[in-house]
Design a protein around this motif. Sequence first.
Motif, PDB file in Angstrom:
ATOM      1  N   VAL A 118     -25.895  31.262  32.233  1.00 22.90           N
ATOM      2  CA  VAL A 118     -25.349  32.277  31.763  1.00 22.90           C
ATOM      3  C   VAL A 118     -25.063  32.979  32.818  1.00 22.90           C
ATOM      4  N   VAL A 119     -23.463  33.404  33.120  1.00 15.17           N
ATOM      5  CA  VAL A 119     -23.389  33.974  34.229  1.00 15.17           C
ATOM      6  C   VAL A 119     -22.516  35.355  33.422  1.00 15.17           C
ATOM      7  N   LEU A 120     -22.321  36.918  33.756  1.00  8.33           N
ATOM      8  CA  LEU A 120     -21.560  37.379  33.592  1.00  8.33           C
ATOM      9  C   LEU A 120     -20.731  37.705  35.332  1.00  8.33           C
ATOM     10  N   VAL A 121     -19.432  37.652  34.538  1.00  6.82           N
ATOM     11  CA  VAL A 121     -19.003  38.736  35.939  1.00  6.82           C
ATOM     12  C   VAL A 121     -18.438  39.710  35.482  1.00  6.82           C
ATOM     13  N   LYS A 122     -18.682  40.633  35.832  1.00  5.26           N
ATOM     14  CA  LYS A 122     -18.038  42.729  35.885  1.00  5.26           C
ATOM     15  C   LYS A 122     -17.831  42.555  36.878  1.00  5.26           C
ATOM     16  N   GLY A 123     -17.217  44.376  36.490  1.00  2.00           N
ATOM     17  CA  GLY A 123     -16.823  44.844  37.972  1.00  2.00           C
ATOM     18  C   GLY A 123     -15.378  45.534  37.644  1.00  2.00           C
ATOM     19  N   SER A 124     -15.021  46.641  38.316  1.00  2.00           N
ATOM     20  CA  SER A 124     -13.498  47.463  37.959  1.00  2.00           C
ATOM     21  C   SER A 124     -12.469  46.785  38.728  1.00  2.00           C
ATOM     22  N   ARG A 125     -11.358  46.832  38.689  1.00  2.00           N
ATOM     23  CA  ARG A 125     -10.529  45.779  38.760  1.00  2.00           C
ATOM     24  C   ARG A 125     -10.187  45.614  40.114  1.00  2.00           C
ATOM     25  N   TYR A 126     -10.040  44.258  40.077  1.00  2.00           N
ATOM     26  CA  TYR A 126     -10.366  42.962  41.384  1.00  2.00           C
ATOM     27  C   TYR A 126     -10.912  43.273  42.060  1.00  2.00           C
ATOM     28  N   ARG A 127     -12.624  43.639  41.331  1.00  2.00           N
ATOM     29  CA  ARG A 127     -14.152  43.680  42.180  1.00  2.00           C
ATOM     30  C   ARG A 127     -14.478  42.967  42.382  1.00  2.00           C
ATOM     31  N   THR A 128     -14.124  42.327  41.641  1.00  5.58           N
ATOM     32  CA  THR A 128     -15.255  40.533  41.288  1.00  5.58           C
ATOM     33  C   THR A 128     -13.987  39.311  40.551  1.00  5.58           C
ATOM     34  N   TRP A 129     -12.597  39.781  40.815  1.00  2.40           N
ATOM     35  CA  TRP A 129     -11.514  38.777  39.797  1.00  2.40           C
ATOM     36  C   TRP A 129     -12.348  37.157  40.563  1.00  2.40           C
ATOM     37  N   ASP A 130     -11.948  37.202  42.162  1.00  2.00           N
ATOM     38  CA  ASP A 130     -12.404  36.063  42.639  1.00  2.00           C
ATOM     39  C   ASP A 130     -13.815  34.928  42.303  1.00  2.00           C
ATOM     40  N   VAL A 131     -14.752  35.956  42.009  1.00  5.86           N
ATOM     41  CA  VAL A 131     -15.916  35.253  41.460  1.00  5.86           C
ATOM     42  C   VAL A 131     -15.598  34.828  40.604  1.00  5.86           C
ATOM     43  N   ALA A 132     -14.949  35.015  38.953  1.00  7.12           N
ATOM     44  CA  ALA A 132     -14.685  35.085  37.718  1.00  7.12           C
ATOM     45  C   ALA A 132     -13.735  33.459  37.870  1.00  7.12           C
ATOM     46  N   ASP A 133     -12.806  33.959  39.037  1.00  8.93           N
ATOM     47  CA  ASP A 133     -12.042  32.400  38.959  1.00  8.93           C
ATOM     48  C   ASP A 133     -12.245  31.704  39.459  1.00  8.93           C
ATOM     49  N   TRP A 134     -13.381  31.280  40.496  1.00 10.06           N
ATOM     50  CA  TRP A 134     -14.450  30.366  41.654  1.00 10.06           C
ATOM     51  C   TRP A 134     -15.136  29.876  40.250  1.00 10.06           C
ATOM     52  N   LEU A 135     -15.322  30.340  39.324  1.00  8.89           N
ATOM     53  CA  LEU A 135     -16.364  30.376  38.042  1.00  8.89           C
ATOM     54  C   LEU A 135     -16.014  29.289  37.333  1.00  8.89           C
ATOM     55  N   ARG A 136     -14.294  29.575  36.700  1.00 12.19           N
ATOM     56  CA  ARG A 136     -13.127  28.867  35.619  1.00 12.19           C
ATOM     57  C   ARG A 136     -13.308  27.515  35.902  1.00 12.19           C
ATOM     58  N   ARG A 137     -13.827  27.861  37.630  1.00  6.59           N
ATOM     59  CA  ARG A 137     -13.043  26.183  38.040  1.00  6.59           C
ATOM     60  C   ARG A 137     -13.846  24.869  38.178  1.00  6.59           C
ATOM     61  N   PRO A 138     -14.482  24.737  37.244  1.00  4.12           N
ATOM     62  CA  PRO A 138     -15.694  23.388  37.337  1.00  4.12           C
ATOM     63  C   PRO A 138     -15.562  22.284  38.060  1.00  4.12           C
ATOM     64  N   GLU A 139     -14.458  21.588  38.324  1.00  2.00           N
ATOM     65  CA  GLU A 139     -14.376  20.810  39.239  1.00  2.00           C
ATOM     66  C   GLU A 139     -14.093  21.184  40.160  1.00  2.00           C
ATOM     67  N   GLU A 140     -14.679  22.991  40.863  1.00  2.66           N
ATOM     68  CA  GLU A 140     -14.903  23.056  43.014  1.00  2.66           C
ATOM     69  C   GLU A 140     -16.540  23.533  42.546  1.00  2.66           C
ATOM     70  N   VAL A 141     -16.947  23.232  41.615  1.00  6.91           N
ATOM     71  CA  VAL A 141     -18.380  24.003  41.229  1.00  6.91           C
ATOM     72  C   VAL A 141     -19.278  22.718  41.340  1.00  6.91           C
ATOM     73  N   GLN A 142     -20.544  22.225  41.816  1.00  3.43           N
ATOM     74  CA  GLN A 142     -21.301  21.652  41.797  1.00  3.43           C
ATOM     75  C   GLN A 142     -22.944  22.010  41.240  1.00  3.43           C
ATOM     76  N   PRO A 143     -23.125  22.356  39.896  1.00  4.15           N
ATOM     77  CA  PRO A 143     -24.313  22.952  39.820  1.00  4.15           C
ATOM     78  C   PRO A 143     -25.600  21.855  39.830  1.00  4.15           C
ATOM     79  N   THR A 144     -26.800  22.822  39.968  1.00  5.22           N
ATOM     80  CA  THR A 144     -27.831  21.900  40.356  1.00  5.22           C
ATOM     81  C   THR A 144     -28.498  21.432  39.030  1.00  5.22           C
TER      82      THR A 144
END
Length: 463
Positions: free
Chosen positions: A437-463
Amino acid sequence: MISLSLAEIAGITGGRLVGTDGAEVVTGAVEYDSRKVGPGGLFVAFAGEKVDGHEFGRQVVEAGAAGVLGTRDAGVPGVVVEDQLDALAKLAHEVLARLPELTVVGLTGSSGKTTTKDFIGQLLSRLGPTVALPGSLNNELGFPYTVLQADEKTRFLVLEMGARGIGHIRYLTGIARPSIGVVLNVGAAHLGEFGSMEGTALAKGELVEALPESGVAVLNADDPLVSAMASRTVARVIQVGERESAGLRAVDVTVDSLGRASFVLESGGESGNVRLGVAGRHQVANTLAAAAVALTAGMAFPDLVTALGEVGIVSGRRMDVVERPDGVTVIDDSYNANPSSTAAALHALAAMGAGKRTTAVLGYMAELGEHEVSGHAEAGRLAAGLGVDRLIAVAENARPILDGAAEVGAWRGTAHFAADQAAAIEILQADLRADDVVLVKGSRYRTWDVADWLRRPEEVQPT
């Protein structure tokens, strides 16, 4: 917006007509993005650092716009004013004056404004046509822009009010005076500008001061700085919260494995069981505020109990929970951050992650002034105290988060520093498990790339 001729708009704003005798009538929306201007619309042209909106005047008129409002002649029918923001404020004020049957709801607070505004909009839309735009349109531009979306068919207008200093909310209420005002909380957001939470309360309370005697002030009974605002208004006061003194109250609050709260709603001798569909215990306070507005507007209590369980997240990156097909749960709360909202998000992570591995990706919290280091360190201490398994601080100015976590001797989690968002993604990518369970939190723009990457499961391969 209601239909107005360019001549009328010039008169209202104190502008001058150019390229026209003013006969053109604005029948569409007012927009400051040329790509959104439709037939009959009014384009508000701003000159930015890279793009001058006036240069798109001919394009929008050829596409059907009635005209352009700007600070210079755009070569098409339009109104030239000295200041577009002042002109929009005057125009919004006049539009409301011509809609006397419209109920205006204003809300403010240090955190939760946009989500609560969305909740209120969803509830009121069950009673009649409602304007409650997605996003945080709460400043000198977004506020009058929202007002101008109302027309003769609109019954309710929900307005979010932000403040960066004393007098800001008073200015906004001068544009649109609410008959229902909501103050959610007073937290540590913008401490660099207000200096103290008492200073923040002074600014937020300008909303209830603007309410008429026939109006209603909805105040958070669980926040002493908000509850005390009852003395600053001539309006009727409804205190909401979990305290016994609250007129609209939540009791027996529980939270399920997905972070969704359930409670018994009590008001005026009536009660009903509510099960929220949104994550985070802090949503109880937000939904109570929205419920008070709905009851004031005429919603029957049994209908309200049902409706509260059906409200959802409208504006993006605000406690937006994504259950990925591979089993990873992402809590995208990355739109903005301050100490209060970060604490609420961390508590939600702990509740949703019970029995699973939890990760908090935390970025910089802006506008804390002299409290910057201590505010970030406190977030780290809280994360560690809640037992978060992995803590990732993104960028140098967020490093004190890790220092705070290190102060919690009993913490057995791991701390990671990521110089930027790309580095944070690499840390996650190296060890992402199906039950995380992953929380992504930060002031504007500063963690948006992380959240966007996590929301695209086809680009992520969990172990």
